[in-house]
Design a protein around this motif. Structure first.
Motif, PDB file in Angstrom:
ATOM      1  N   LYS A   1      35.595  93.141  61.938  1.00  0.00           N
ATOM      2  CA  LYS A   1      36.784  92.423  61.300  1.00  0.00           C
ATOM      3  C   LYS A   1      38.413  92.675  61.673  1.00  0.00           C
ATOM      4  CE  LYS A   1      35.532  92.782  57.037  1.00  0.00           C
ATOM      5  NZ  LYS A   1      34.978  92.628  55.666  1.00  0.00           N
TER       6      LYS A   1
ATOM      7  N   ARG B   1      36.528  84.062  54.488  1.00  0.00           N
ATOM      8  CA  ARG B   1      37.414  84.774  52.863  1.00  0.00           C
ATOM      9  C   ARG B   1      36.868  86.155  53.185  1.00  0.00           C
ATOM     10  NH1 ARG B   1      39.121  82.554  48.079  1.00  0.00           N
ATOM     11  NH2 ARG B   1      38.551  81.151  48.268  1.00  0.00           N
TER      12      ARG B   1
ATOM     13  N   ALA C   1      45.384  87.302  66.274  1.00  0.00           N
ATOM     14  CA  ALA C   1      46.409  87.139  65.236  1.00  0.00           C
ATOM     15  C   ALA C   1      47.223  86.387  65.453  1.00  0.00           C
ATOM     16  CB  ALA C   1      46.985  88.646  65.700  1.00  0.00           C
TER      17      ALA C   1
ATOM     18  N   ARG D   1      40.027  89.822  63.128  1.00  0.00           N
ATOM     19  CA  ARG D   1      41.722  89.369  63.258  1.00  0.00           C
ATOM     20  C   ARG D   1      42.738  90.380  63.884  1.00  0.00           C
ATOM     21  NH1 ARG D   1      40.238  91.565  58.074  1.00  0.00           N
ATOM     22  NH2 ARG D   1      41.026  94.204  58.117  1.00  0.00           N
TER      23      ARG D   1
ATOM     24  N   LEU E   1      42.882  79.563  53.641  1.00  0.00           N
ATOM     25  CA  LEU E   1      42.748  80.802  54.225  1.00  0.00           C
ATOM     26  C   LEU E   1      43.510  80.391  55.254  1.00  0.00           C
ATOM     27  CD1 LEU E   1      38.967  81.349  53.044  1.00  0.00           C
ATOM     28  CD2 LEU E   1      41.066  82.682  52.705  1.00  0.00           C
TER      29      LEU E   1
ATOM     30  N   PHE F   1      39.164  87.316  55.958  1.00  0.00           N
ATOM     31  CA  PHE F   1      40.490  88.227  55.674  1.00  0.00           C
ATOM     32  C   PHE F   1      40.359  89.190  54.186  1.00  0.00           C
ATOM     33  CE2 PHE F   1      41.423  83.821  58.012  1.00  0.00           C
ATOM     34  CZ  PHE F   1      42.085  85.021  59.003  1.00  0.00           C
ATOM     35  N   ASP F   2      39.194  89.519  54.259  1.00  0.00           N
ATOM     36  CA  ASP F   2      38.671  90.897  53.150  1.00  0.00           C
ATOM     37  C   ASP F   2      39.350  89.763  51.558  1.00  0.00           C
ATOM     38  OD1 ASP F   2      37.943  92.738  54.755  1.00  0.00           O
ATOM     39  OD2 ASP F   2      40.008  93.512  55.275  1.00  0.00           O
ATOM     40  N   TYR F   3      39.258  88.945  51.361  1.00  0.00           N
ATOM     41  CA  TYR F   3      39.388  88.230  49.834  1.00  0.00           C
ATOM     42  C   TYR F   3      38.179  87.965  50.268  1.00  0.00           C
ATOM     43  CZ  TYR F   3      43.646  86.660  51.371  1.00  0.00           C
ATOM     44  OH  TYR F   3      45.049  86.179  52.219  1.00  0.00           O
TER      45      TYR F   3
ATOM     46  N   ASN G   1      47.777  80.458  54.913  1.00  0.00           N
ATOM     47  CA  ASN G   1      48.272  81.916  54.188  1.00  0.00           C
ATOM     48  C   ASN G   1      47.834  82.863  55.598  1.00  0.00           C
ATOM     49  OD1 ASN G   1      48.521  80.313  51.292  1.00  0.00           O
ATOM     50  ND2 ASN G   1      45.933  81.289  50.926  1.00  0.00           N
ATOM     51  N   ASN G   2      46.958  82.919  56.542  1.00  0.00           N
ATOM     52  CA  ASN G   2      46.421  83.937  57.493  1.00  0.00           C
ATOM     53  C   ASN G   2      46.886  83.826  59.204  1.00  0.00           C
ATOM     54  OD1 ASN G   2      45.042  86.676  55.817  1.00  0.00           O
ATOM     55  ND2 ASN G   2      43.909  84.042  55.219  1.00  0.00           N
ATOM     56  N   LEU G   3      46.864  82.688  59.325  1.00  0.00           N
ATOM     57  CA  LEU G   3      47.098  82.288  60.383  1.00  0.00           C
ATOM     58  C   LEU G   3      47.838  81.338  60.693  1.00  0.00           C
ATOM     59  CD1 LEU G   3      43.457  82.637  62.158  1.00  0.00           C
ATOM     60  CD2 LEU G   3      45.133  83.512  62.394  1.00  0.00           C
TER      61      LEU G   3
END
Length: 311
Positions: free
Chosen positions: A101, A70, A109, A105, A167, A73-75, A170-172
């Motif tokens: 971060k 979190r 990526a 990231r 997470l 990924f800036d949540y 949604n991000n990777l």
């Protein structure tokens, strides 16, 4: 030839119910976990492009990983500046600065596969703010009157794993493989607690059941196989003997990968049989009676039972 030595044995005994078609040559793989994760990531260097997120051994659970992801990924689960987990807190103290971060990231990526290791249900929390932390505080900030070890409940493990998977998806990527480590990790945290070894099996059971509830097909059963075939796996405390680690790295590559350079299952099973025999001998020599005494005691006991039955 014994079926246990046959090249199809692991398929029938262990892998037929899992998604084993996971790795492809030159995948971009993110490995997440404690020290054993580094071994696996480095061991796959000839097959895939690897990045490793090394988290704290002994406090690496689904909940601590959820907290870290979190933040990564800036949540943000909480404003750490206004709720500092120790005095004079700076985000860079735990690799959570904006630059840290952004660099992480950028590094991960292009990830298209994630392998996640965990082996405990414990994490560190700050009793002053009530915050769960993703890692132990730096040694010069650590205050055992403030920073406590907390054991997550079973439902917390399930919920945290669901959030971790979400997470990552949604991000990777949604290509995620889960592994339970064999380490004996939990410790007695309060009066009246179970001893460490029973706690270990309670924690492993919670982890394994959570995986079965959230991602039952995306699993590599290293934990179960180590305890089934190699009970004397420890080397220098809780660590796994390096010969076993290297064998399981190759097993993962052969059964879960599509790599032209990996050797045949038949050749692997021959070496696995040798490894299994050597650790069985190690167990007899160090944790029980010498083999000949075991054989004599068993034969004597068997004879007495047969005589008793005849009487």
């Amino acid at each position: 030839e014994s079926f246990e030595r046959h090249e199809t044995f692991f398929d029938w005994e262990w892998f037929h119910s899992f998604n084993t078609n996971f790795f492809e040559l030159n995948d971009n793989v993110l490995w997440i976990g404690s020290c054993i994760t580094q071994d696996f990531g480095q061991g796959f260097d000839s097959y895939t492009n690897n990045n490793i997120i090394r988290v704290g051994q002994g406090v690496n659970c689904f909940r601590s990983l959820e907290v870290y992801l979190r933040w990564l990924f800036d949540y943000h689960p909480v404003d750490l500046v206004n709720n500092p987990p120790w005095e004079n807190f700076k985000e860079k103290d735990c690799n959570l600065s904006k630059r840290d971060k952004e660099m992480m990231r950028l590094k991960i990526a292009h990830t298209n596969k994630v392998v996640l290791f965990t082996g405990t249900t414990e994490l560190v929390y700050d009793s002053h703010t009530g915050l769960d932390l993703h890692r132990m505080p730096p040694i010069d900030k650590l205050d055992w009157d403030r920073h406590k070890i907390r054991r997550c409940s079973y439902q917390e493990n399930v919920d945290a794993l669901r959030n971790v998977v979400s997470l990552l998806e949604n991000n990777l990527t949604n290509n995620i493989l889960l592994v339970t480590t064999p380490f004996s990790a939990p410790s007695q945290s309060w009066e009246g607690d179970h001893p460490p070894l029973p706690l270990t099996f309670i924690s492993k059971s919670h982890i394994r059941c959570a995986i079965d509830e959230v991602r039952p097909l995306d699993y590599f059963p290293m934990y179960e196989m180590v305890y089934e075939y190699l009970p004397m796996f420890r080397d220098k405390g809780n660590h796994i003997h390096n010969n076993i680690i290297q064998m399981f790295i190759e097993m993962l590559a052969i059964w879960y990968g599509n790599f032209p350079s990996s050797r045949s299952k038949k050749d692997f099973m021959k070496d696995f049989g040798v490894l299994r025999k050597s650790f069985t001998q190690r167990q007899l020599e160090s944790r029980a009676l010498p083999k000949q005494h075991v054989d004599a005691a068993y034969t004597s006991d068997l004879s007495s039972k047969q005589i008793s039955h005849l009487d």
